[in-house]
Write an enzyme that holds these catalytic residues in place. Structure first.
Site, PDB file in Angstrom:
ATOM      1  N   LYS A 121       0.734  -1.095  -0.093  1.00 21.12           N
ATOM      2  CA  LYS A 121      -0.091  -0.068   0.115  1.00 21.12           C
ATOM      3  C   LYS A 121       0.955   1.138   0.086  1.00 21.12           C
ATOM      4  O   LYS A 121       0.519   2.114  -0.560  1.00 21.12           O
ATOM      5  CB  LYS A 121      -0.688  -0.037   1.128  1.00 21.12           C
ATOM      6  CG  LYS A 121      -1.978  -1.028   0.928  1.00 21.12           C
ATOM      7  CD  LYS A 121      -3.147  -0.878   2.141  1.00 21.12           C
ATOM      8  CE  LYS A 121      -4.165  -1.982   1.925  1.00 21.12           C
ATOM      9  NZ  LYS A 121      -4.770  -2.529   3.178  1.00 21.12           N
ATOM     10  N   LYS A 204      -6.370 -11.404  -5.543  1.00 18.69           N
ATOM     11  CA  LYS A 204      -7.263 -11.839  -4.828  1.00 18.69           C
ATOM     12  C   LYS A 204      -8.753 -10.604  -5.064  1.00 18.69           C
ATOM     13  O   LYS A 204      -8.248  -9.661  -5.373  1.00 18.69           O
ATOM     14  CB  LYS A 204      -6.729 -11.602  -3.438  1.00 18.69           C
ATOM     15  CG  LYS A 204      -6.550 -10.439  -2.626  1.00 18.69           C
ATOM     16  CD  LYS A 204      -6.230 -10.087  -1.381  1.00 18.69           C
ATOM     17  CE  LYS A 204      -5.992  -8.785  -0.729  1.00 18.69           C
ATOM     18  NZ  LYS A 204      -5.924  -8.724   0.545  1.00 18.69           N
ATOM     19  N   LYS A 207     -11.950  -5.565  -1.797  1.00 18.06           N
ATOM     20  CA  LYS A 207     -12.490  -4.177  -1.581  1.00 18.06           C
ATOM     21  C   LYS A 207     -12.058  -3.108  -2.295  1.00 18.06           C
ATOM     22  O   LYS A 207     -12.579  -1.979  -2.961  1.00 18.06           O
ATOM     23  CB  LYS A 207     -12.747  -3.814  -0.246  1.00 18.06           C
ATOM     24  CG  LYS A 207     -13.926  -4.718   0.354  1.00 18.06           C
ATOM     25  CD  LYS A 207     -14.068  -4.328   1.844  1.00 18.06           C
ATOM     26  CE  LYS A 207     -13.270  -5.337   2.736  1.00 18.06           C
ATOM     27  NZ  LYS A 207     -13.913  -5.378   4.269  1.00 18.06           N
TER      28      LYS A 207
HETATM   29  P1  TYM Z   1     -10.501  -7.169   5.882  1.00 13.55           P
HETATM   30  O1  TYM Z   1     -11.707  -6.378   6.243  1.00 13.55           O
HETATM   31  O2  TYM Z   1      -9.544  -6.911   4.726  1.00 13.55           O
HETATM   32  O3  TYM Z   1     -10.858  -8.607   5.486  1.00 13.55           O
HETATM   33  C1  TYM Z   1     -11.702  -9.512   6.212  1.00 13.55           C
HETATM   34  C2  TYM Z   1     -11.579 -11.020   6.153  1.00 13.55           C
HETATM   35  O4  TYM Z   1     -11.780 -11.306   4.819  1.00 13.55           O
HETATM   36  C3  TYM Z   1     -10.455 -11.929   4.382  1.00 13.55           C
HETATM   37  N1  TYM Z   1     -10.299 -11.758   2.821  1.00 13.55           N
HETATM   38  C4  TYM Z   1     -10.244 -12.931   2.079  1.00 13.55           C
HETATM   39  N2  TYM Z   1     -10.289 -14.112   2.185  1.00 13.55           N
HETATM   40  C5  TYM Z   1     -10.256 -14.855   1.046  1.00 13.55           C
HETATM   41  N3  TYM Z   1     -10.120 -14.291  -0.148  1.00 13.55           N
HETATM   42  C6  TYM Z   1     -10.204 -13.023  -0.571  1.00 13.55           C
HETATM   43  N4  TYM Z   1      -9.971 -12.590  -1.536  1.00 13.55           N
HETATM   44  C7  TYM Z   1     -10.181 -12.174   0.779  1.00 13.55           C
HETATM   45  N5  TYM Z   1     -10.241 -10.809   0.941  1.00 13.55           N
HETATM   46  C8  TYM Z   1     -10.459 -10.677   2.116  1.00 13.55           C
HETATM   47  C9  TYM Z   1      -9.315 -11.548   5.245  1.00 13.55           C
HETATM   48  O5  TYM Z   1      -8.322 -12.306   5.218  1.00 13.55           O
HETATM   49  C10 TYM Z   1      -9.986 -11.288   6.456  1.00 13.55           C
HETATM   50  O6  TYM Z   1     -10.098 -12.384   7.182  1.00 13.55           O
HETATM   51  N6  TYM Z   1      -6.747  -6.596   8.876  1.00 13.55           N
HETATM   52  C11 TYM Z   1      -7.955  -7.433   8.638  1.00 13.55           C
HETATM   53  C12 TYM Z   1      -9.060  -6.707   9.569  1.00 13.55           C
HETATM   54  C13 TYM Z   1      -8.465  -7.091  11.278  1.00 13.55           C
HETATM   55  C14 TYM Z   1      -8.467  -8.300  12.070  1.00 13.55           C
HETATM   56  C15 TYM Z   1      -8.158  -7.912  13.432  1.00 13.55           C
HETATM   57  C16 TYM Z   1      -8.660  -9.635  11.564  1.00 13.55           C
HETATM   58  C17 TYM Z   1      -8.119  -6.190  12.394  1.00 13.55           C
HETATM   59  N7  TYM Z   1      -8.218  -6.589  13.308  1.00 13.55           N
HETATM   60  C18 TYM Z   1      -8.126  -8.930  14.240  1.00 13.55           C
HETATM   61  C19 TYM Z   1      -8.668 -10.564  12.466  1.00 13.55           C
HETATM   62  C20 TYM Z   1      -8.369 -10.396  14.037  1.00 13.55           C
HETATM   63  C21 TYM Z   1      -8.561  -7.160   7.579  1.00 13.55           C
HETATM   64  O7  TYM Z   1      -7.854  -6.064   6.752  1.00 13.55           O
HETATM   65  O8  TYM Z   1      -9.384  -7.607   6.995  1.00 13.55           O
END
Ligand code: TYM
Length: 341
Positions: A121, A204, A207
Site C-alpha cells: 500500500k 485476490k 474491496k
Molecule cells: P479485511 O476487512 O480486509 O477482510 C476481512 C476478512 O476477509 C478475508 N479476505 C479474503 N479471504 C479470501 N479471499 C479474499 N479475496 C479475501 N479478501 C479478504 C481477510 O483475510 C479477512 O479475514 N486486517 C484485517 C482486519 C482485522 C482483523 C483484526 C482480523 C483487524 N483486526 C483482528 C482478525 C483479527 C483486514 O483487513 O481484514
C-alpha cells in the site's frame, strides 16, 4: 491468565473485519466469515467491526457511520447470532488503543516495515501520502487479538503475516514480563482462503480493486452479480478442470462453486464434463445468487431498525469491555504501571 473471564471451557476465537465499503464481498465470506459462523457453535466467539482500522483510508464520516451499521447487519444476516457470539465495534472498547501502544513499544521499526500489506500500500501511494496509522495497523490488529486471549483467529490467507506478528509480540511480552497473553493461531482454511477477482483471476478479490466488475458483493442485486459471473475472465479452452496455473479463472470459479455447494472439485469437474464454459458460469452464478439473495434481504430488513442494531452493539461492547479491561489491567501490572487507587 488466559480465558479466565466468562469462566468458559470453550476455546476462544476472535476476528475482525473493516467497514470500508458498503458491502462485504464473496472473498470475505468464503475466506473468513463462513468460518466465523461455524466457530460460534463450538467456541467462545468475539467478532468485531474494526472501525478504527478503517480510519487509515480516511473515510467520509457519514459513509463510515453507514458502513459500520451495514457491516453489523451483514454479519447478523450471514448467521452471526448475538446470543452466541459477542459482536461489537472496535472503537467501543478503548483498551484496543491502549494495548496497541504497549505493543508498539515492543515492535521493531524494521519488523513493522516488513509487513507486506503495508509495503504494497505504501509503495502504491508514495511515502508522503502514506499515513503512520497504516504502518502501525498490524500492531493494533495484534492488540485486538491478544486482548481477548484468543486461541484461534479465523481469517483469509492475506492475514497470515499479521497473525505471525501477533504471535511474536505476545511471546515477546510473555518472555519479558511474565505469562500474560495466550498465543493465538491463525484458522486459515485451504479452500477459500484466497478467492480471486473474476476479471483478474490471479489477483485476490478485494474491496480496494480499481474496478468492481470482478468483485461479487453480498449487497449487490442478483442481476448485477449474475452479470459479473457471466463476464468472468476464462481461458480459450473448453474443459472445466481445476488447474490454477493454466486455468486461473475456471479454477477460481470451481473454488467458489464447491465452497458454496459443499461439493468437491472432482465431483464438480464430472458434473460439468462436456458442458461449455457458458453453462458452467451460469450454474456458478445461480448457486451464488440463490445463496446471497436471502442474506441481502435479511441485511436490508435489519437496516430498517437501526435501534435494534445499536442495542446489540451496546450489549456486545459491555461483554467485550469486561474481557479487554481485565487483560489490560494484567498487562499494566506486569509492566510496572501503578494502578489508580
Ligand atoms: P479485511 O476487512 O480486509 O477482510 C476481512 C476478512 O476477509 C478475508 N479476505 C479474503 N479471504 C479470501 N479471499 C479474499 N479475496 C479475501 N479478501 C479478504 C481477510 O483475510 C479477512 O479475514 N486486517 C484485517 C482486519 C482485522 C482483523 C483484526 C482480523 C483487524 N483486526 C483482528 C482478525 C483479527 C483486514 O483487513 O481484514
Amino acid at each position: 491468565m488466559a480465558n479466565s473471564v466468562g469462566a468458559t471451557e470453550r476455546k476462544r476465537v476472535l476476528s475482525g473485519i473493516q467497514p470500508t465499503h458498503d458491502s462485504f464481498h464473496l472473498g470475505n465470506y468464503l475466506g473468513a466469515l463462513k468460518q466465523w459462523v461455524e466457530l460460534q457453535e463450538s467456541h467462545d466467539a468475539f467478532y468485531c467491526v474494526v472501525d478504527l482500522h478503517a480510519l487509515t483510508v480516511e473515510p467520509d464520516p457519514a459513509a463510515l457511520r453507514k458502513r459500520t451499521l451495514a457491516s453489523i447487519a451483514q454479519l447478523i444476516a450471514i448467521g452471526i447470532d448475538p446470543a452466541k457470539s459477542t459482536l461489537f465495534i472496535q472503537s467501543h472498547v478503548p483498551a484496543h488503543n491502549q494495548l496497541a501502544w504497549v505493543m508498539e513499544c515492543l515492535t521493531g521499526f524494521g519488523e513493522a516495515g516488513r509487513m507486506t500489506q503495508f509495503k504494497d500500500k505504501s509503495q502504491k501511494n508514495g511515502a508522503d501520502r502514506t499515513v503512520v496509522g497504516l504502518f502501525t495497523y498490524p500492531i493494533l490488529q495484534a492488540a485486538d487479538i491478544l486482548l481477548y486471549q484468543a486461541d484461534q483467529v479465523p481469517v483469509g490467507e492475506d492475514q497470515r503475516q499479521h497473525i505471525e506478528l501477533t504471535r511474536d509480540l505476545g511471546q515477546r511480552f510473555n518472555s519479558k514480563y511474565g505469562q500474560t497473553f495466550t498465543i493465538p493461531e491463525g484458522y486459515i482454511l485451504k479452500a477459500g482462503a484466497k478467492i480471486n477477482d473474476l476479471q483478474e483471476p490471479t489477483a485476490k478479490m478485494s474491496k480496494s480493486s480499481a474496478s468492481q466488475s470482478g468483485v461479487i458483493e453480498l449487497m449487490d442485486t442478483p442481476e448485477a452479480n449474475r452479470k459479473k459471473f457471466k463476464s468472468a475472465m476464462t481461458d480459450t479452452e473448453r474443459e472445466v478442470k481445476f488447474d490454477e496455473k493454466n486455468k486461473a479463472g475456471i479454477s477460481n470459479l470451481l473454488t467458489i462453486y464447491t465452497a458454496i455447494t459443499g461439493s468437491t472439485i472432482s465431483a464438480a469437474e464430472t458434473e460439468f464434463e462436456g458442458k461449455g464454459y457458458g453453462d458452467f458460469k451460469s450454474a456458478v452464478a445461480e448457486v451464488v445468487v440463490d445463496f446471497l439473495t436471502p442474506i441481502r434481504n435479511k441485511a436490508l430488513e435489519l437496516l430498517e431498525d437501526p435501534a435494534h442494531l445499536t442495542k446489540i452493539l451496546s450489549e456486545g461492547a459491555e461483554k467485550a469491555n469486561a474481557v479487554a479491561s481485565k487483560t489490560l489491567a494484567e498487562t499494566y501490572e506486569a509492566l510496572g504501571l501503578i494502578p489508580r487507587s
